[in-house]
Design a protein around this motif. Sequence first.
Motif, PDB file in Angstrom:
ATOM      1  N   LYS A 245     -14.230  -2.060  -7.020  1.00 51.23           N
ATOM      2  CA  LYS A 245     -15.365  -1.111  -6.953  1.00 51.23           C
ATOM      3  C   LYS A 245     -15.178  -0.214  -5.734  1.00 51.23           C
ATOM      4  O   LYS A 245     -16.107   0.060  -4.985  1.00 51.23           O
ATOM      5  N   GLY A 246     -13.932   0.159  -5.520  1.00 47.10           N
ATOM      6  CA  GLY A 246     -13.594   1.020  -4.387  1.00 47.10           C
ATOM      7  C   GLY A 246     -12.505   0.404  -3.531  1.00 47.10           C
ATOM      8  O   GLY A 246     -11.768   1.112  -2.865  1.00 47.10           O
ATOM      9  N   VAL A 247     -12.393  -0.918  -3.548  1.00 46.84           N
ATOM     10  CA  VAL A 247     -11.360  -1.583  -2.749  1.00 46.84           C
ATOM     11  C   VAL A 247     -10.237  -2.039  -3.690  1.00 46.84           C
ATOM     12  O   VAL A 247     -10.507  -2.643  -4.727  1.00 46.84           O
ATOM     13  N   SER A 248      -9.008  -1.728  -3.308  1.00 47.65           N
ATOM     14  CA  SER A 248      -7.859  -2.065  -4.160  1.00 47.65           C
ATOM     15  C   SER A 248      -6.674  -2.440  -3.283  1.00 47.65           C
ATOM     16  O   SER A 248      -6.653  -2.150  -2.085  1.00 47.65           O
ATOM     17  N   ALA A 249      -5.676  -3.084  -3.905  1.00 47.03           N
ATOM     18  CA  ALA A 249      -4.433  -3.361  -3.177  1.00 47.03           C
ATOM     19  C   ALA A 249      -3.253  -2.728  -3.906  1.00 47.03           C
ATOM     20  O   ALA A 249      -2.117  -3.109  -3.662  1.00 47.03           O
ATOM     21  N   CYS A 250      -3.527  -1.767  -4.791  1.00 49.76           N
ATOM     22  CA  CYS A 250      -2.423  -1.189  -5.565  1.00 49.76           C
ATOM     23  C   CYS A 250      -2.717   0.265  -5.920  1.00 49.76           C
ATOM     24  O   CYS A 250      -3.502   0.543  -6.831  1.00 49.76           O
ATOM     25  N   ALA A 251      -2.072   1.186  -5.188  1.00 54.31           N
ATOM     26  CA  ALA A 251      -2.305   2.614  -5.431  1.00 54.31           C
ATOM     27  C   ALA A 251      -1.748   3.040  -6.785  1.00 54.31           C
ATOM     28  O   ALA A 251      -2.355   3.847  -7.489  1.00 54.31           O
ATOM     29  N   THR A 252      -0.595   2.494  -7.164  1.00 50.69           N
ATOM     30  CA  THR A 252      -0.004   2.872  -8.460  1.00 50.69           C
ATOM     31  C   THR A 252      -0.952   2.483  -9.589  1.00 50.69           C
ATOM     32  O   THR A 252      -1.056   3.188 -10.594  1.00 50.69           O
ATOM     33  N   CYS A 253      -1.622   1.309  -9.423  1.00 49.21           N
ATOM     34  CA  CYS A 253      -2.517   0.825 -10.483  1.00 49.21           C
ATOM     35  C   CYS A 253      -3.819   1.617 -10.506  1.00 49.21           C
ATOM     36  O   CYS A 253      -4.311   1.974 -11.569  1.00 49.21           O
ATOM     37  N   ASP A 254      -4.389   1.855  -9.337  1.00 48.26           N
ATOM     38  CA  ASP A 254      -5.776   2.332  -9.288  1.00 48.26           C
ATOM     39  C   ASP A 254      -5.951   3.747  -8.735  1.00 48.26           C
ATOM     40  O   ASP A 254      -7.068   4.274  -8.767  1.00 48.26           O
ATOM     41  N   GLY A 255      -4.868   4.339  -8.218  1.00 53.60           N
ATOM     42  CA  GLY A 255      -4.978   5.663  -7.588  1.00 53.60           C
ATOM     43  C   GLY A 255      -5.621   6.691  -8.502  1.00 53.60           C
ATOM     44  O   GLY A 255      -6.426   7.528  -8.064  1.00 53.60           O
ATOM     45  N   PHE A 256      -5.303   6.613  -9.777  1.00 56.71           N
ATOM     46  CA  PHE A 256      -5.792   7.568 -10.770  1.00 56.71           C
ATOM     47  C   PHE A 256      -7.327   7.634 -10.804  1.00 56.71           C
ATOM     48  O   PHE A 256      -7.906   8.673 -11.074  1.00 56.71           O
ATOM     49  N   PHE A 257      -7.973   6.475 -10.520  1.00 55.49           N
ATOM     50  CA  PHE A 257      -9.442   6.431 -10.582  1.00 55.49           C
ATOM     51  C   PHE A 257     -10.089   7.199  -9.424  1.00 55.49           C
ATOM     52  O   PHE A 257     -11.302   7.356  -9.385  1.00 55.49           O
ATOM     53  N   TYR A 258      -9.271   7.613  -8.445  1.00 54.94           N
ATOM     54  CA  TYR A 258      -9.836   8.275  -7.258  1.00 54.94           C
ATOM     55  C   TYR A 258      -9.451   9.753  -7.200  1.00 54.94           C
ATOM     56  O   TYR A 258      -9.348  10.334  -6.134  1.00 54.94           O
ATOM     57  N   ARG A 259      -9.245  10.314  -8.375  1.00 50.51           N
ATOM     58  CA  ARG A 259      -8.880  11.726  -8.461  1.00 50.51           C
ATOM     59  C   ARG A 259      -9.942  12.585  -7.759  1.00 50.51           C
ATOM     60  O   ARG A 259     -11.133  12.475  -8.045  1.00 50.51           O
ATOM     61  N   GLY A 260      -9.479  13.403  -6.809  1.00 48.00           N
ATOM     62  CA  GLY A 260     -10.389  14.316  -6.100  1.00 48.00           C
ATOM     63  C   GLY A 260     -11.292  13.638  -5.081  1.00 48.00           C
ATOM     64  O   GLY A 260     -12.162  14.273  -4.493  1.00 48.00           O
ATOM     65  N   LYS A 261     -11.107  12.320  -4.878  1.00 48.74           N
ATOM     66  CA  LYS A 261     -11.996  11.619  -3.945  1.00 48.74           C
ATOM     67  C   LYS A 261     -11.304  11.370  -2.598  1.00 48.74           C
ATOM     68  O   LYS A 261     -10.084  11.458  -2.509  1.00 48.74           O
ATOM     69  N   LYS A 262     -12.122  11.012  -1.616  1.00 49.28           N
ATOM     70  CA  LYS A 262     -11.581  10.743  -0.281  1.00 49.28           C
ATOM     71  C   LYS A 262     -11.198   9.268  -0.198  1.00 49.28           C
ATOM     72  O   LYS A 262     -12.029   8.393  -0.497  1.00 49.28           O
ATOM     73  N   VAL A 263      -9.953   9.005   0.190  1.00 47.65           N
ATOM     74  CA  VAL A 263      -9.497   7.604   0.202  1.00 47.65           C
ATOM     75  C   VAL A 263      -8.843   7.250   1.544  1.00 47.65           C
ATOM     76  O   VAL A 263      -8.374   8.127   2.274  1.00 47.65           O
TER      77      VAL A 263
END
Length: 324
Positions: free
Chosen positions: A132-150
Motif C-alpha cells: 500500500k505504498g511500501v515495496s521491495a521491488c521496483a521492477t514489480c511495483d514501479g508501474f503502480f507509481y506512474r507520475g507519483k513521488k517515490v
Amino acid sequence: MTTHTTRMLIIGSGPAGLSAAIYGARAGMQPIVVQGLQPGGQLTITTDVENYPGFRDVIQGPWLMQEMQAQAEHVGTRMMWDTITEVDIAGGSPFTAKGDSGDEYVGDVLVIATGAQAKWLGVPGEESLSGKGVSACATCDGFFYRGKKVAVIGGGNTAVEEALYLTNHSEDVTLIHRRGDLRAEKILQDRLFAHPRISVLWNKRVEEFLGDPLAGGLTGLRLADTETGEFSTFGCEGAFVAIGHAPATELFRGKLPMDESGYLLVKPGTPKTDVPGVFACGDVMDHTYRQAVTAAGTGCMAALDAERFLAEREFSKVAETAEA
Ligand SMILES: Cc1cc2nc3c(=O)[nH]c(=O)nc-3n(C[C@H](O)[C@H](O)[C@H](O)COP(=O)(O)OP(=O)(O)OC[C@H]3O[C@@H](n4cnc5c(N)ncnc54)[C@H](O)[C@@H]3O)c2cc1C
C-alpha cells in the motif's frame, strides 16, 4: 518417521519449484515438493501482479501460486507440508533430506528452489503499509507509481538500480541513505548523480512509514538525521526498500559453492551446481533478475536438465550391463 522416495525431490514451492514440478511430473519423474514455511513463495505476500505473461488483467499473487500448485498436482506432483532442516548431498545421488516433521525425503535428483527474502528495515508502518505504498521491488511495483513521488531507501547497487529504474515511471525519485556516501559501483553512481529526476537525501535514517493502510496508504516517511539527530517528514506516495536480499541457503553452507552474499553458484547459463544431480533455480541462484517469470524459467531448465541427468545415468547402466 516416514521415508518418502522420489526420482525428483524439490525443495521450495515458489514459481521455480512448482515450474520444475510441472515439467518433472510431465517427464514421469513423480516429483515431491517440500513446501517450507512459505507455501507458494514470495508472491503470496503481494497483491497485484501485472507482469506474469498470459494474463491481460491484473491478477493476485496468491491466486497465481494456487493455480501453479493445482497444475503441478494435476500432473502428478506430491506436495508436502514440511520444512527441510538438513540435506546430505556429499555421497552423490540419491540425495537425502530431513524434514522438520521427522520425515525423510530421498530423491535421485535434487532441485533447490528455496528462493530469497527481501531484507526489510523493521520499523513501524513498514509491514502494515506493504503493498500500500511500501515495496521491495521496483521492477514489480514501479508501474503502480506512474507520475507519483517515490523514495528509494538504501545505498548499494540495488538501491541505485531501483532509483534509476523508477525514473521510467516517476518524475520525482529521491534516494534516501543513512550515510554520506554510497556503496554502489562508481558507474552507477555517475548515472544516478547525472539524472535530472533523481535527488539524494544523505545521512537520513527511516524511523517510520507514515499513512493509513485502510485509507490512501503511504503518505510519507519520518526521518532522523544520523548526524544531528533531528527529525523531519518526507512526503511520498511510494517507498522502495532496497537494502538487499537474503537467499535461503543456510542448509547448503559448506556443501555447495555460493557467492559472498550466499547465492548458490551454478554453471553459467544452466541450473547445474557443482554436484551432479543437484540443480538450483529461481531467486536462490539469481540476484540479478528476481522475477516470477525468470524463476519459473529456470525451474523449467532444472527439470529438463534433471531428466537428462537421469536418462544419461540409466543409459550408462544399460551400456555397462550389456558390456559385462
Ligand atoms: C512483495 C513482492 C512482490 C513481488 N511482485 C512480483 C511481481 O509483480 N512480478 C514478478 O515477476 N515478481 C514479483 N516478485 C518477485 C517474485 O515473487 C520472486 O522473484 C519469485 O517468487 C521467486 O521465486 P522462487 O521460486 O525462486 O522463490 P520463492 O518465491 O522465494 O519461494 C521459495 C520457496 O522455498 C521454500 N523454502 C525455503 N526454505 C525451505 C526449506 N528449508 N524447506 C522447504 N522449503 C523451503 C519457501 O517456503 C518457498 O515456498 C515479488 C516479490 C515480493 C516479495
